[in-house]
Design a protein around this motif. Structure first.
Motif, PDB file in Angstrom:
ATOM      1  N   PRO A 170     -31.061   1.075 -24.468  1.00  0.00           N
ATOM      2  CA  PRO A 170     -30.404   2.319 -24.906  1.00  0.00           C
ATOM      3  C   PRO A 170     -30.188   3.311 -23.776  1.00  0.00           C
ATOM      4  CG  PRO A 170     -32.707   2.314 -25.574  1.00  0.00           C
ATOM      5  CD  PRO A 170     -32.432   0.964 -24.992  1.00  0.00           C
ATOM      6  N   GLN A 171     -30.984   3.232 -22.730  1.00  0.00           N
ATOM      7  CA  GLN A 171     -30.897   4.169 -21.613  1.00  0.00           C
ATOM      8  C   GLN A 171     -31.431   3.484 -20.362  1.00  0.00           C
ATOM      9  OE1 GLN A 171     -33.364   7.422 -22.814  1.00  0.00           O
ATOM     10  NE2 GLN A 171     -35.222   6.185 -22.941  1.00  0.00           N
ATOM     11  N   VAL A 172     -31.448   4.232 -19.272  1.00  0.00           N
ATOM     12  CA  VAL A 172     -32.004   3.681 -18.036  1.00  0.00           C
ATOM     13  C   VAL A 172     -33.482   3.410 -18.246  1.00  0.00           C
ATOM     14  CG1 VAL A 172     -32.438   4.079 -15.597  1.00  0.00           C
ATOM     15  CG2 VAL A 172     -30.308   4.889 -16.625  1.00  0.00           C
ATOM     16  N   THR A 173     -33.852   2.148 -18.030  1.00  0.00           N
ATOM     17  CA  THR A 173     -35.211   1.707 -18.327  1.00  0.00           C
ATOM     18  C   THR A 173     -35.936   1.371 -17.035  1.00  0.00           C
ATOM     19  OG1 THR A 173     -34.426   0.757 -20.414  1.00  0.00           O
ATOM     20  CG2 THR A 173     -36.581   0.027 -19.618  1.00  0.00           C
ATOM     21  N   ASP A 174     -37.163   1.856 -16.928  1.00  0.00           N
ATOM     22  CA  ASP A 174     -38.002   1.540 -15.782  1.00  0.00           C
ATOM     23  C   ASP A 174     -38.798   0.270 -16.073  1.00  0.00           C
ATOM     24  OD1 ASP A 174     -37.104   3.822 -14.539  1.00  0.00           O
ATOM     25  OD2 ASP A 174     -38.786   5.049 -15.242  1.00  0.00           O
ATOM     26  N   CYS A 175     -38.727  -0.668 -15.132  1.00  0.00           N
ATOM     27  CA  CYS A 175     -39.448  -1.930 -15.286  1.00  0.00           C
ATOM     28  C   CYS A 175     -40.328  -2.154 -14.059  1.00  0.00           C
ATOM     29  CB  CYS A 175     -38.482  -3.108 -15.456  1.00  0.00           C
ATOM     30  SG  CYS A 175     -37.454  -3.023 -16.949  1.00  0.00           S
ATOM     31  N   TYR A 176     -41.428  -2.860 -14.284  1.00  0.00           N
ATOM     32  CA  TYR A 176     -42.417  -3.085 -13.230  1.00  0.00           C
ATOM     33  C   TYR A 176     -42.675  -4.581 -13.078  1.00  0.00           C
ATOM     34  CZ  TYR A 176     -43.141   1.854 -14.216  1.00  0.00           C
ATOM     35  OH  TYR A 176     -42.944   3.187 -14.429  1.00  0.00           O
ATOM     36  N   ILE A 177     -42.775  -5.018 -11.818  1.00  0.00           N
ATOM     37  CA  ILE A 177     -42.977  -6.429 -11.499  1.00  0.00           C
ATOM     38  C   ILE A 177     -44.456  -6.673 -11.269  1.00  0.00           C
ATOM     39  CG2 ILE A 177     -42.332  -8.282  -9.899  1.00  0.00           C
ATOM     40  CD1 ILE A 177     -39.868  -6.578  -9.166  1.00  0.00           C
ATOM     41  N   GLY A 178     -44.937  -7.812 -11.735  1.00  0.00           N
ATOM     42  CA  GLY A 178     -46.328  -8.157 -11.507  1.00  0.00           C
ATOM     43  C   GLY A 178     -46.544  -8.676 -10.087  1.00  0.00           C
ATOM     44  N   ARG A 179     -47.549  -8.141  -9.395  1.00  0.00           N
ATOM     45  CA  ARG A 179     -47.910  -8.527  -8.019  1.00  0.00           C
ATOM     46  C   ARG A 179     -46.697  -8.477  -7.071  1.00  0.00           C
ATOM     47  NH1 ARG A 179     -50.397 -12.485 -11.097  1.00  0.00           N
ATOM     48  NH2 ARG A 179     -48.884 -14.032 -10.427  1.00  0.00           N
TER      49      ARG A 179
END
Length: 272
Positions: A170-179
Motif C-alpha cells: 500500500p505504501q513504501v515499505t521498509d524491509c530488512y535482510i537477514g545477516r
C-alpha cells in the motif's frame, strides 16, 4: 546437487591441463566449491524467511523479496560453477575419441603399424583448438555471471535496509535482510575469486598461443636449413647430369673425328 560427482568429472582433465590450468582448478575447488558447500548454502539457507518487512499486507512480503532478489545467490553461484567446469569435459571427451580411434587403427592394421598419434593427450591439431575453445568459454561464463550479479542486484550488496513500493504494497515499505554483512562479504569474495579465475584463464590462453607460435618459429628455423641442403643437393645433381651429358657428347664427337682420321688415308690410297 552431487558435488562429488562434479569434482570427479572435472578432476579427470587435470592431467591434460597446463600449470595455469591446474592452478585454476585448485582455485575453483578450494575457494568456490568448498565455500559453497561449507559456508554459502548455510549463510543463504532459507533467506526468504529471514527477509522481514514492516507490513502484513498479503503478498507484499513475497513481491518485495522477488523484486530485490529475483535469483538466489547460492543457486546463481552453483549454476556458474556448473557452466564454468563443463567445458573442461570437452577435452576429456576429445582425448577419449583419440584413444578409441588409435585402438581401432591398431586392431585393423596390427600392433606394428605406425601410430595415428604420437601421444593422444598431447595438445596438437584439433585437441589444441578444443582446449583453447574451452578456455575462452570458461572465461566468457565467468565474465557473464559477474555482469549478472551487478545487473540483477544493481550492485546493491545487501544493505541493512531496502525500501519497496511495488504493488500490492500500500505504501513504501521498509524491509530488512537477514545477516546482510555476512552475505555481503561472501558475495564480494566470490566476485573477486571469479575475477582471479578470469585472469588465470587469460594467462593460460596467452601461454598456449605464445608456446604454439614459438614452436612454429623453431620448426621453421629447423626446416629452413634442411630445405637449403635439399636445394643445393638437387642443384648439384642437376649440374652433374649436365656435365655427364656434355662429356658423353664430347666422347661421341671425338669418336666421330677419329673414325674420319682412319678412313681418310684409305681413301687417298684408293685414288693413287
Amino acid at each position: 546437487m552431487n558435488w562429488a560427482f562434479l569434482q570427479g568429472l572435472v578432476s579427470g582433465v587435470n592431467k591434460y591441463s597446463t600449470a595455469f590450468g591446474r592452478i585454476w582448478l585448485s582455485v575453483v575447488f578450494i575457494f568456490r566449491l568448498m565455500v559453497l558447500l561449507v559456508a554459502a548454502e548455510k549463510v543463504w539457507g532459507d533467506e526468504q524467511k529471514d527477509f522481514d518487512c514492516n507490513t502484513r499486507e498479503p503478498g507484499c512480503h513475497n513481491v518485495c523479496y522477488d523484486y530485490f532478489f529475483p535469483v538466489s545467490h547460492s543457486r546463481l553461484w552453483a549454476l556458474q560453477l556448473i557452466f564454468v567446469t563443463c567445458p573442461s569435459l570437452l577435452v576429456v571427451l576429445h582425448v577419449a575419441y583419440r584413444d578409441d580411434r588409435e585402438r581401432k587403427h591398431q586392431l585393423k592394421y596390427g600392433e606394428g603399424c605406425p601410430h595415428l598419434y604420437q601421444d593422444t593427450s598431447k595438445k596438437r591439431g584439433g585437441l589444441w583448438w578444443t582446449y583453447l575453445f574451452s578456455l575462452i568459454f570458461k572465461m566468457s561464463v565467468d565474465a557473464v555471471f559477474i555482469f549478472l550479479v551487478f545487473y540483477i542486484y544493481e550492485a546493491n550488496f545487501f544493505p541493512l535496509l531496502v525500501r519497496c513500493n511495488v504493488p500490492p504494497c500500500p505504501q513504501v515499505t521498509d524491509c530488512y535482510i537477514g545477516r546482510p554483512t555476512e552475505k555481503r562479504i561472501f558475495t564480494v569474495f566470490l566476485v573477486v575469486i571469479s575475477l582471479v579465475c578470469i585472469l588465470l584463464t587469460l594467462c593460460e590462453i596467452l601461454y598456449l598461443v605464445c608456446k604454439r607460435c614459438h614452436e612454429c618459429v623453431v620448426s621453421h628455423k629447423i626446416n629452413k636449413p634442411e630445405s637449403q641442403i635439399s636445394t643445393i643437393s638437387s642443384l648439384a645433381s642437376k649440374h652433374n647430369q649436365q656435365n655427364m651429358q656434355e662429356k658423353s657428347l664430347l666422347d661421341k664427337a671425338n669418336g666421330h673425328c677419329s673414325t674420319e682420321d682412319i678412313s681418310a688415308p684409305a681413301y687417298s690410297l684408293a685414288i693413287s
